[in-house]
Motif scaffolding. Structure first.
Motif, PDB file in Angstrom:
ATOM      1  N   GLY A 141      10.912  29.346  10.301  1.00 36.70           N
ATOM      2  CA  GLY A 141      11.940  29.851  11.209  1.00 36.70           C
ATOM      3  C   GLY A 141      11.601  31.223  11.754  1.00 36.70           C
ATOM      4  O   GLY A 141      11.745  31.491  12.960  1.00 36.70           O
ATOM      5  N   VAL A 142      11.127  32.101  10.873  1.00 41.32           N
ATOM      6  CA  VAL A 142      10.754  33.458  11.292  1.00 41.32           C
ATOM      7  C   VAL A 142       9.542  33.419  12.220  1.00 41.32           C
ATOM      8  O   VAL A 142       9.520  34.075  13.271  1.00 41.32           O
ATOM      9  CB  VAL A 142      10.453  34.325  10.055  1.00 41.32           C
ATOM     10  CG1 VAL A 142       9.895  35.678  10.482  1.00 41.32           C
ATOM     11  CG2 VAL A 142      11.700  34.514   9.213  1.00 41.32           C
ATOM     12  N   THR A 185      13.319  25.886  17.870  1.00 43.29           N
ATOM     13  CA  THR A 185      12.864  26.006  16.486  1.00 43.29           C
ATOM     14  C   THR A 185      13.508  24.952  15.601  1.00 43.29           C
ATOM     15  O   THR A 185      12.832  24.258  14.828  1.00 43.29           O
ATOM     16  CB  THR A 185      13.187  27.412  15.953  1.00 43.29           C
ATOM     17  OG1 THR A 185      12.463  28.387  16.706  1.00 43.29           O
ATOM     18  CG2 THR A 185      12.817  27.538  14.483  1.00 43.29           C
ATOM     19  N   CYS A 186      14.813  24.805  15.723  1.00 42.64           N
ATOM     20  CA  CYS A 186      15.530  23.826  14.901  1.00 42.64           C
ATOM     21  C   CYS A 186      15.149  22.393  15.283  1.00 42.64           C
ATOM     22  O   CYS A 186      15.057  21.514  14.417  1.00 42.64           O
ATOM     23  CB  CYS A 186      17.035  24.022  15.041  1.00 42.64           C
ATOM     24  SG  CYS A 186      17.633  25.566  14.308  1.00 42.64           S
ATOM     25  N   THR A 207      15.074  26.767   7.963  1.00 43.04           N
ATOM     26  CA  THR A 207      14.542  27.027   9.308  1.00 43.04           C
ATOM     27  C   THR A 207      15.589  27.735  10.151  1.00 43.04           C
ATOM     28  O   THR A 207      15.300  28.729  10.836  1.00 43.04           O
ATOM     29  CB  THR A 207      14.132  25.712   9.999  1.00 43.04           C
ATOM     30  OG1 THR A 207      13.003  25.162   9.324  1.00 43.04           O
ATOM     31  CG2 THR A 207      13.763  25.957  11.457  1.00 43.04           C
ATOM     32  N   LEU A 208      16.810  27.242  10.111  1.00 43.59           N
ATOM     33  CA  LEU A 208      17.912  27.849  10.860  1.00 43.59           C
ATOM     34  C   LEU A 208      18.151  29.284  10.398  1.00 43.59           C
ATOM     35  O   LEU A 208      18.248  30.205  11.225  1.00 43.59           O
ATOM     36  CB  LEU A 208      19.177  27.025  10.688  1.00 43.59           C
ATOM     37  CG  LEU A 208      20.465  27.610  11.264  1.00 43.59           C
ATOM     38  CD1 LEU A 208      20.362  27.769  12.779  1.00 43.59           C
ATOM     39  CD2 LEU A 208      21.666  26.746  10.891  1.00 43.59           C
ATOM     40  N   LEU A 228      17.514  32.737  12.566  1.00 44.54           N
ATOM     41  CA  LEU A 228      18.631  33.651  12.811  1.00 44.54           C
ATOM     42  C   LEU A 228      18.355  35.050  12.257  1.00 44.54           C
ATOM     43  O   LEU A 228      18.747  36.053  12.848  1.00 44.54           O
ATOM     44  CB  LEU A 228      19.913  33.100  12.168  1.00 44.54           C
ATOM     45  CG  LEU A 228      20.537  31.871  12.836  1.00 44.54           C
ATOM     46  CD1 LEU A 228      21.692  31.342  11.995  1.00 44.54           C
ATOM     47  CD2 LEU A 228      21.010  32.198  14.249  1.00 44.54           C
ATOM     48  N   GLY A 229      17.691  35.108  11.120  1.00 44.24           N
ATOM     49  CA  GLY A 229      17.460  36.409  10.488  1.00 44.24           C
ATOM     50  C   GLY A 229      16.041  36.906  10.619  1.00 44.24           C
ATOM     51  O   GLY A 229      15.563  37.652   9.754  1.00 44.24           O
ATOM     52  N   ALA A 230      15.339  36.491  11.679  1.00 44.19           N
ATOM     53  CA  ALA A 230      13.930  36.856  11.841  1.00 44.19           C
ATOM     54  C   ALA A 230      13.717  38.365  11.796  1.00 44.19           C
ATOM     55  O   ALA A 230      12.792  38.857  11.143  1.00 44.19           O
ATOM     56  CB  ALA A 230      13.391  36.279  13.147  1.00 44.19           C
TER      57      ALA A 230
END
Length: 250
Positions: free
Chosen positions: A43-44, A56-57, A157-158, A162-164
């Motif tokens: 995800g990041v 991404t998702c 992944t989500l 979101l918190g990349a």
């Protein structure tokens, strides 16, 4: 082939090494949880390569094979052409088709179920399934690993996308190494003879040696040549030994 297609159905069928259902579930959950958490890294990485949250998702939901996903976003992050990146990811994922050929015999699922099960044919589910001595255990291991990994991989992944910015550099966390480390831990006990160990060693050398000079994903494909090369060398050596024995008899 008989060994693969004639698996007993019950765990008490007198098979050496048979495991109770609870042990199979425990092992499958361990693999699913350990590898599923590495979805954070994807995800990041995906968000850092410029893909949107939806893209991404969608990759994790629809593609669901970590190596191909990382190859795609890695190539994009390096400035690669999207079509080239997608092609590399596709060819890297071709290995799952060969997994499917073997698992279709071991699982022996109804035709209506096979298209859905195909989504979960990946490295980890294959490794867990192949380690089981009965068809029931194969099905339990495959299903529990697939469900656990699919749910956790997509959830993390989500969260990673979101918190990349908050997570920062994935290399510092080591999250990108979690999946390969777990798979290597599963693979190592299966390397029981010299030929298998030689193939593994040569594949590692090819993959790591070509990593700096070939596009992302391609070194893994080239590493697959280790198996035919070692088998060819072994066959040639066996033929040479046979010829030497015949000459000695004369």
């Amino acid at each position: 082939m008989t060994e693969q297609t004639a698996l007993p159905d019950a765990p008490d069928a007198g098979v050496a090494g048979a495991k109770p259902d609870t042990a199979v579930v425990r092992d499958a959950l361990g693999v699913g949880v350990a590898v599923g958490l590495s979805g954070f890294a994807f995800g990041v990485t995906s968000a850092g390569s410029g893909l949107t949250l939806a893209q991404t998702c969608a990759l994790s939901l629809l593609v669901f094979t970590g190596a191909s996903q990382f190859a795609l976003v890695g190539a994009l992050a390096a400035g690669g052409n999207p079509l080239t990146a997608a092609a590399g990811a596709f060819f890297l994922g071709v290995r799952n088709a060969f997994y499917g050929l073997r698992l279709s015999q071991l699982l022996a699922l109804p035709r209506a179920v096979r298209p859905f099960a195909a989504q979960w044919v990946i490295d980890e589910t294959t490794a867990v399934a192949l380690a089981q001595p009965t068809r029931r255990a194969v099905r339990i291991g495959f299903t529990v690993t697939g469900v656990t990994l699919y749910v956790l991989w997509n959830l993390t992944t989500l969260l990673g996308a979101l918190g990349a910015e908050a997570i920062g550099d994935t290399d510092a966390w080591g999250l990108d190494a979690a999946g390969p480390a777990v798979f290597l831990a599963l693979l190592a006990p299966m390397l029981k003879d010299t030929t298998e160990r030689t193939v593994a060693a040569l594949a590692v050398l090819l993959g790591l040696g070509l990593l700096p000079v070939l596009p992302a994903g391609v070194p893994v494909l080239v590493a697959a040549l280790a198996a035919p090369v070692v088998l060819w060398a072994r066959g040639r050596r066996a033929r040479g030994a046979g010829t030497g024995e015949e000459e000695g008899e004369r």
